[in-house]
Design an enzyme around this catalytic site. Structure first.
Site, mmCIF file in Angstrom:
data_model
loop_
_atom_site.group_PDB
_atom_site.id
_atom_site.type_symbol
_atom_site.label_atom_id
_atom_site.label_comp_id
_atom_site.label_asym_id
_atom_site.label_seq_id
_atom_site.Cartn_x
_atom_site.Cartn_y
_atom_site.Cartn_z
ATOM 1 C CE1 TYR A 65 -3.117 -2.764 0.579
ATOM 2 C CE2 TYR A 65 -3.276 -2.383 2.688
ATOM 3 C CZ TYR A 65 -3.231 -3.149 1.427
ATOM 4 O OH TYR A 65 -4.430 -5.033 1.356
ATOM 5 C CB SER A 162 -4.898 -11.356 1.814
ATOM 6 O OG SER A 162 -5.997 -10.867 1.066
ATOM 7 C CG ASN A 167 -9.802 -26.069 -3.242
ATOM 8 O OD1 ASN A 167 -10.912 -26.322 -2.217
ATOM 9 N ND2 ASN A 167 -9.597 -26.286 -3.934
ATOM 10 C CB SER A 212 -12.811 -1.836 -4.156
ATOM 11 O OG SER A 212 -12.428 -2.608 -3.683
HETATM 12 P P1 NAP Z 1 -14.289 -1.569 0.324
HETATM 13 O O1 NAP Z 1 -13.675 -1.652 1.429
HETATM 14 O O2 NAP Z 1 -14.895 -2.336 -0.078
HETATM 15 O O3 NAP Z 1 -14.331 0.267 -0.733
HETATM 16 C C1 NAP Z 1 -13.942 1.194 -0.594
HETATM 17 C C2 NAP Z 1 -14.152 2.101 -1.822
HETATM 18 O O4 NAP Z 1 -15.161 2.496 -0.789
HETATM 19 C C3 NAP Z 1 -13.539 2.960 -0.898
HETATM 20 O O5 NAP Z 1 -13.169 3.814 -2.271
HETATM 21 C C4 NAP Z 1 -14.356 4.029 -0.421
HETATM 22 O O6 NAP Z 1 -14.244 5.810 -0.791
HETATM 23 C C5 NAP Z 1 -15.631 3.858 -0.393
HETATM 24 N N1 NAP Z 1 -16.352 3.782 0.876
HETATM 25 C C6 NAP Z 1 -16.088 3.056 2.161
HETATM 26 N N2 NAP Z 1 -17.457 3.511 2.636
HETATM 27 C C7 NAP Z 1 -18.641 4.333 1.835
HETATM 28 C C8 NAP Z 1 -20.096 4.425 2.319
HETATM 29 N N3 NAP Z 1 -20.426 4.420 3.282
HETATM 30 N N4 NAP Z 1 -20.551 5.030 0.791
HETATM 31 C C9 NAP Z 1 -19.896 4.691 -0.306
HETATM 32 N N5 NAP Z 1 -18.570 4.749 -0.446
HETATM 33 C C10 NAP Z 1 -17.513 4.481 0.503
HETATM 34 O O7 NAP Z 1 -12.497 -1.952 -0.578
HETATM 35 P P2 NAP Z 1 -11.247 -1.870 -0.280
HETATM 36 O O8 NAP Z 1 -10.904 -0.665 -0.047
HETATM 37 O O9 NAP Z 1 -10.673 -2.497 -2.321
HETATM 38 O O10 NAP Z 1 -10.516 -2.664 0.468
HETATM 39 C C11 NAP Z 1 -10.601 -2.553 1.512
HETATM 40 C C12 NAP Z 1 -9.206 -2.625 2.578
HETATM 41 O O11 NAP Z 1 -9.107 -3.805 2.342
HETATM 42 C C13 NAP Z 1 -8.481 -1.770 2.397
HETATM 43 O O12 NAP Z 1 -7.773 -0.405 2.717
HETATM 44 C C14 NAP Z 1 -7.161 -2.768 2.712
HETATM 45 O O13 NAP Z 1 -6.943 -2.446 3.637
HETATM 46 C C15 NAP Z 1 -7.732 -4.022 2.374
HETATM 47 N N6 NAP Z 1 -7.507 -5.115 1.097
HETATM 48 C C16 NAP Z 1 -6.039 -6.007 1.370
HETATM 49 C C17 NAP Z 1 -6.237 -6.672 0.130
HETATM 50 C C18 NAP Z 1 -6.274 -7.975 0.251
HETATM 51 O O14 NAP Z 1 -4.876 -8.645 -1.061
HETATM 52 N N7 NAP Z 1 -5.446 -8.440 0.991
HETATM 53 C C19 NAP Z 1 -6.925 -6.254 -1.260
HETATM 54 C C20 NAP Z 1 -7.865 -5.478 -1.029
HETATM 55 C C21 NAP Z 1 -8.043 -4.926 0.199
HETATM 56 P P3 NAP Z 1 -14.564 6.600 0.246
HETATM 57 O O15 NAP Z 1 -12.798 6.515 0.331
HETATM 58 O O16 NAP Z 1 -14.434 7.913 -0.719
HETATM 59 O O17 NAP Z 1 -15.249 6.930 1.261
#
Ligand code: NAP
Length: 262
Positions: A65, A162, A167, A212
């Protein structure tokens, strides 16, 4: 289940909503629906303080990140309050915007030592292998074994991966404490991993709960629906929701508490 809950059998107690920090460190090669500006230091300090005031104690970061780990090391006050999750295996270069994977046991040790330095701490609550999607192949490389050795050495409290496959998630939970899986209104394929965790008291972290940011347009309140569905699934420890918007953070916590019956 209540808003504060155990993360499987790790001994860690986590809030049902955690703060995802991709957007405080990286704006290249991400797939959010709209462009955004990485928040400055005062905005990140305020966001973390707000998260804490709202009752969150879980924060998720990764070397992949961008500057996220380094910034948390500088800006996260009160280390003892937080359950910090970070990862190993994916490397991101801020200058070129390129990412690559290194799952070798040697890299695991180097990466964890670097995370400890960047995060300004002498222990990590949870470290996950950041899979490239080939979960079972990655598991054969000894990456998780190397993390489990660091757990025995006292540097890490819980380990896992993650994952992107059922599987892979199941195999992870047989060798480690936690799997981070995708679950949202449009993606429930990995629920068997959550069911396994519920039956065997293992930890589950949810990523991409709001797809996302690609939230369904045909539902009146997709945020509440998502939280109800996910937090109503036995076995879920916490949803790592990524936001840099204070209004979204407040709304998400209120709705997560409602989904937990609080
Ligand atoms: P997410 O949490 O599903 O979505 C985040 C997005 O949703 C952001 O653009 C955010 O925009 C928006 N959002 C959040 N709350 C909202 C609301 N109340 N209304 C409208 N939009 C909203 O997806 P993600 O960021 O991809 O994943 C979450 C976390 O999981 C990441 O930050 C990371 O820590 C982790 N992650 C891990 C992996 C992995 O492979 N380990 C992969 C992906 C993600 P705003 O900023 O404008 O609120």
């Amino acid at each position: 289940m209540s808003f504060m809950r155990p993360l499987g059998n790790t001994g860690l107690t986590v809030s049902a909503l955690g703060l995802g920090t991709v957007k405080i460190g990286r704006d290249k090669g991400v797939k959010y629906p709209s462009a955004f500006t990485i928040p400055d230091d005062p905005a990140v300090v305020d966001l973390i303080a707000q998260a804490r005031d709202l009752g969150l104690n879980l924060i998720d970061t990764a070397p992949a990140y961008g500057r996220s780990e380094e910034r948390l090391g500088q800006l996260l006050r009160d280390r003892q309050h937080w359950v910090i999750v970070t990862k190993v295996g994916e490397e991101f270069d801020n200058d070129s915007g390129d990412s690559h994977f290194d799952f070798s046991p040697e890299h695991v040790r180097t990466s964890v030592e670097r995370s400890l330095k960047r995060l300004n701490t002498d222990y990590l609550d949870c470290v996950l292998v950041h899979s490239d999607g080939n979960d079972l192949d990655v598991l054969k490389l000894g990456t998780l074994d190397a993390l489990n050795d660091l757990k025995k050495a006292g540097l890490i409290r819980a380990t896992g991966m993650s994952t992107k496959t059922v599987n892979g998630g199941l195999a992870t939970l047989k060798q480690a404490d936690v799997a981070m899986v995708t679950y949202n209104l449009a993606h429930d394929e990995e629920v068997p991993v959550i069911d396994y965790a519920a039956a065997h008291n293992k930890g589950i972290l949810i990523k991409k709960a709001f797809a996302s940011g690609h939230l369904a347009q045909d539902i009146a309140d997709p945020v509440q629906e998502s939280l109800n569905r996910i937090l109503g699934t036995p076995g879920v420890g916490s949803i790592i929701a990524g936001t840099i918007n204070p209004q979204h953070l407040r709304e998400n916590v209120e709705k997560a508490r409602r989904a937990c019956g609080e």
